[in-house]
Design a protein around this motif. Structure first.
Motif, PDB file in Angstrom:
ATOM      1  N   LEU A  22       0.844  -1.111   0.003  1.00  0.00           N
ATOM      2  CA  LEU A  22      -0.060  -0.081   0.058  1.00  0.00           C
ATOM      3  C   LEU A  22       0.882   1.235   0.001  1.00  0.00           C
ATOM      4  N   THR A  23       1.997   1.306   0.802  1.00  0.00           N
ATOM      5  CA  THR A  23       2.984   2.415   0.668  1.00  0.00           C
ATOM      6  C   THR A  23       3.409   2.605  -0.562  1.00  0.00           C
ATOM      7  N   ASP A  24       3.999   1.394  -1.083  1.00  0.00           N
ATOM      8  CA  ASP A  24       4.574   1.655  -2.524  1.00  0.00           C
ATOM      9  C   ASP A  24       3.398   2.344  -3.275  1.00  0.00           C
ATOM     10  N   GLU A  25       2.261   1.919  -3.304  1.00  0.00           N
ATOM     11  CA  GLU A  25       1.373   2.487  -4.288  1.00  0.00           C
ATOM     12  C   GLU A  25       0.849   3.638  -4.308  1.00  0.00           C
ATOM     13  N   ALA A  32       3.603  10.515  -9.517  1.00  0.00           N
ATOM     14  CA  ALA A  32       3.171  10.525 -10.517  1.00  0.00           C
ATOM     15  C   ALA A  32       2.139  11.604 -10.593  1.00  0.00           C
ATOM     16  N   GLU A  33       1.937  12.400  -9.483  1.00  0.00           N
ATOM     17  CA  GLU A  33       0.981  13.524  -9.431  1.00  0.00           C
ATOM     18  C   GLU A  33      -0.464  13.166  -9.584  1.00  0.00           C
ATOM     19  N   ASP A  34      -0.916  12.122  -8.969  1.00  0.00           N
ATOM     20  CA  ASP A  34      -1.978  11.549  -9.265  1.00  0.00           C
ATOM     21  C   ASP A  34      -2.841  12.356  -8.239  1.00  0.00           C
ATOM     22  N   TRP A  35      -3.794  13.052  -8.550  1.00  0.00           N
ATOM     23  CA  TRP A  35      -4.756  13.822  -7.849  1.00  0.00           C
ATOM     24  C   TRP A  35      -6.125  13.342  -7.551  1.00  0.00           C
ATOM     25  N   SER A  36      -6.360  12.079  -7.961  1.00  0.00           N
ATOM     26  CA  SER A  36      -7.580  11.585  -8.057  1.00  0.00           C
ATOM     27  C   SER A  36      -8.355  10.990  -6.805  1.00  0.00           C
ATOM     28  N   ARG A  37      -9.777  10.964  -6.924  1.00  0.00           N
ATOM     29  CA  ARG A  37     -10.405  10.330  -5.661  1.00  0.00           C
ATOM     30  C   ARG A  37     -10.311   8.959  -5.269  1.00  0.00           C
ATOM     31  N   GLU A  38      -9.495   8.111  -6.266  1.00  0.00           N
ATOM     32  CA  GLU A  38      -8.970   6.669  -5.852  1.00  0.00           C
ATOM     33  C   GLU A  38      -7.720   6.795  -5.094  1.00  0.00           C
ATOM     34  N   ALA A  39      -6.789   7.840  -5.313  1.00  0.00           N
ATOM     35  CA  ALA A  39      -5.595   8.340  -4.586  1.00  0.00           C
ATOM     36  C   ALA A  39      -5.786   8.624  -3.423  1.00  0.00           C
ATOM     37  N   LEU A  40      -7.052   9.468  -3.142  1.00  0.00           N
ATOM     38  CA  LEU A  40      -7.482  10.174  -1.891  1.00  0.00           C
ATOM     39  C   LEU A  40      -7.845   8.824  -1.025  1.00  0.00           C
ATOM     40  N   SER A  41      -8.626   8.100  -1.567  1.00  0.00           N
ATOM     41  CA  SER A  41      -9.117   6.769  -0.963  1.00  0.00           C
ATOM     42  C   SER A  41      -7.949   5.834  -0.312  1.00  0.00           C
ATOM     43  N   LEU A  42      -6.859   5.667  -1.084  1.00  0.00           N
ATOM     44  CA  LEU A  42      -5.532   4.939  -1.008  1.00  0.00           C
ATOM     45  C   LEU A  42      -4.885   5.710   0.408  1.00  0.00           C
ATOM     46  N   THR A  43      -4.898   7.094   0.668  1.00  0.00           N
ATOM     47  CA  THR A  43      -4.173   7.846   1.543  1.00  0.00           C
ATOM     48  C   THR A  43      -5.025   7.531   2.871  1.00  0.00           C
ATOM     49  N   ARG A  45      -6.571   4.911   3.676  1.00  0.00           N
ATOM     50  CA  ARG A  45      -6.197   3.493   3.979  1.00  0.00           C
ATOM     51  C   ARG A  45      -4.886   3.505   4.892  1.00  0.00           C
ATOM     52  N   LEU A  46      -3.943   4.158   4.156  1.00  0.00           N
ATOM     53  CA  LEU A  46      -2.726   4.159   4.844  1.00  0.00           C
ATOM     54  C   LEU A  46      -2.608   4.913   6.033  1.00  0.00           C
ATOM     55  N   LEU A  47      -3.090   6.022   6.138  1.00  0.00           N
ATOM     56  CA  LEU A  47      -3.184   6.755   7.236  1.00  0.00           C
ATOM     57  C   LEU A  47      -3.846   6.310   8.496  1.00  0.00           C
ATOM     58  N   GLN A  48      -4.584   5.664   8.128  1.00  0.00           N
ATOM     59  CA  GLN A  48      -5.477   4.711   9.230  1.00  0.00           C
ATOM     60  C   GLN A  48      -4.527   3.657   9.906  1.00  0.00           C
ATOM     61  N   ILE A  49      -3.622   3.190   9.077  1.00  0.00           N
ATOM     62  CA  ILE A  49      -2.674   2.377   9.605  1.00  0.00           C
ATOM     63  C   ILE A  49      -1.416   3.030  10.365  1.00  0.00           C
ATOM     64  N   ASN A  50      -1.035   4.087   9.547  1.00  0.00           N
ATOM     65  CA  ASN A  50       0.072   4.763  10.211  1.00  0.00           C
ATOM     66  C   ASN A  50      -0.007   6.258  10.013  1.00  0.00           C
ATOM     67  N   VAL A  56       2.552  11.398   3.798  1.00  0.00           N
ATOM     68  CA  VAL A  56       1.050  10.973   3.164  1.00  0.00           C
ATOM     69  C   VAL A  56      -0.028  12.036   3.476  1.00  0.00           C
ATOM     70  N   TRP A  57      -0.037  12.765   4.635  1.00  0.00           N
ATOM     71  CA  TRP A  57      -0.735  13.882   4.856  1.00  0.00           C
ATOM     72  C   TRP A  57      -0.651  15.046   4.088  1.00  0.00           C
ATOM     73  N   ASN A  58       0.513  15.212   3.858  1.00  0.00           N
ATOM     74  CA  ASN A  58       0.734  16.171   2.551  1.00  0.00           C
ATOM     75  C   ASN A  58       0.194  16.212   1.280  1.00  0.00           C
ATOM     76  N   TYR A  59       0.570  14.813   0.979  1.00  0.00           N
ATOM     77  CA  TYR A  59       0.176  14.380  -0.345  1.00  0.00           C
ATOM     78  C   TYR A  59      -1.505  14.486  -0.480  1.00  0.00           C
ATOM     79  N   ARG A  60      -2.180  13.879   0.677  1.00  0.00           N
ATOM     80  CA  ARG A  60      -3.722  13.891   0.869  1.00  0.00           C
ATOM     81  C   ARG A  60      -4.039  15.577   0.576  1.00  0.00           C
ATOM     82  N   ARG A  61      -3.502  16.511   0.994  1.00  0.00           N
ATOM     83  CA  ARG A  61      -3.993  18.068   0.852  1.00  0.00           C
ATOM     84  C   ARG A  61      -3.701  18.280  -0.302  1.00  0.00           C
ATOM     85  N   ASN A  62      -2.645  17.843  -0.977  1.00  0.00           N
ATOM     86  CA  ASN A  62      -2.425  18.149  -2.441  1.00  0.00           C
ATOM     87  C   ASN A  62      -3.511  17.616  -3.362  1.00  0.00           C
TER      88      ASN A  62
END
Length: 335
Positions: A22-25, A32-43, A45-50, A56-62
């Protein structure tokens, strides 16, 4: 038993592999500067674990700023930020001292759009006002759970400073009173109180002389309740200031000496007596018996070296042969 152990190890290894994948994804999408809702959903999942993964918080805001918000209405943006506030509320219950969670809440609040309409008094009756009011309720609950969480206290000051309808300083002072009376060891509440009183005294909203006497009574009760509580002595030192008033210095020295007579092994009593007697030497040497006060300090320092040998050198370095600025002002804080 061996089978159970292997199953447990296998399950843990599987979780680690899933987390790393999940971290690698997520990091690949970030690169890749992916600003999609799918990417938001992945963040999510990852932040709920760590939740300490600040990248990843910074990426989520972007993602929100560059991908999601531009295609959303103000109402949708408010809903998205409300969801993030709910997500971080849950995270704080498990991780109340993770800075990055508190930081993301600040960002959410600062990006809530203005809502429509006004209330009966003509004030903005929108999402921004509602979220700030809810935020104070959340931080109240966090401090109910752990009244000494300095992250929550710092965040509380942030919220109070930015609420559309400012909470009065006297109301906040009453709040700190309740927290302190519930637990005299609450250093953060004492610190908050000192900030409030400095403002109230400086603005003239509270009569300084009378208020200070009330504070001395409060801190005196705390000192006698637990003479080994560091936070109480730090607050007392703040309240005493630079020792310009000899009458107050004499009074407090006498009170602390009385407590030391009852608690002969109280390091905090002894350190404070040295500090305040050195203020006498510095500020009022022309009207005191310098020799007696100097000898008192030396005797107290000898006692401290015996009582607290780990800091023996510190006590030996304190010079009481002159009238220089007392050097123990930070001793309590760093002990």
């Amino acid at each position: 038993m061996h089978g159970v152990k292997r199953v447990r190890q296998s399950a843990e290894a599987s979780k680690i592999r899933e987390y790393l994948a999940l971290t690698d994804e997520v990091l690949a999408k970030k690169a890749a500067e992916d600003w999609s809702r799918e990417a938001l959903s992945l963040t999510t999942r990852l932040l709920q674990i760590n939740p300490e993964f600040y990248t990843v918080w910074n990426y989520r805001r972007n993602i929100l700023l560059q991908g999601v918000f531009p295609e959303s209405s103000p109402a949708d943006i408010n809903d998205l930020l409300t969801d993030d506030l709910s997500m971080t509320t849950l995270a704080l219950k498990m991780h109340p001292k993770v800075y990055w969670i508190w930081n993301h809440r600040r960002w959410c609040l600062e990006n809530v759009p203005d809502g429509p309409g006004t209330d009966a008094e003509g004030d903005i009756n929108g999402w921004r006002k509602t979220n700030w009011e809810n935020e104070l309720f959340v931080v109240d609950k966090m401090l109910d759970a752990d009244s000494r969480n300095f992250h929550a206290w710092s965040y509380r000051r942030y919220v109070l400073a930015r609420m559309p309808d400012a909470r009065s300083e006297t109301a906040e002072l009453a709040y700190t009173t309740r927290k302190i009376e519930a637990n005299f060891s609450n250093f953060s509440a004492w610190h908050q109180r000192s900030k409030l009183l400095s403002s109230l005294w400086g603005s003239g909203k509270l009569e300084c002389s009378k208020s200070k006497e009330e504070e001395f009574e409060l801190v005196r009760n705390a000192m006698y309740t637990d003479p080994n509580d560091q936070s109480v002595w730090i607050y007392h030192r703040w309240l005493m200031g630079t020792g310009e008033e000899k009458e107050i210095l004499d009074r407090e020295i006498a009170i602390i000496q009385e407590l030391l007579d009852e608690q002969s092994d109280s390091k905090w009593c002894m350190e404070s007596l040295v500090h305040y007697k050195r203020l006498l030497l510095q500020k009022h040497s022309s009207i005191i018996d310098v020799g007696n006060v100097t000898n008192d300090c030396r005797q107290l320092l000898r006692g401290l070296r015996e009582l607290d040998p780990a800091r023996r050198q510190r006590y030996e370095d304190i010079d009481v042969s002159n009238e220089g600025q007392p050097e123990m002002s930070n001793t309590i804080r760093h002990s």
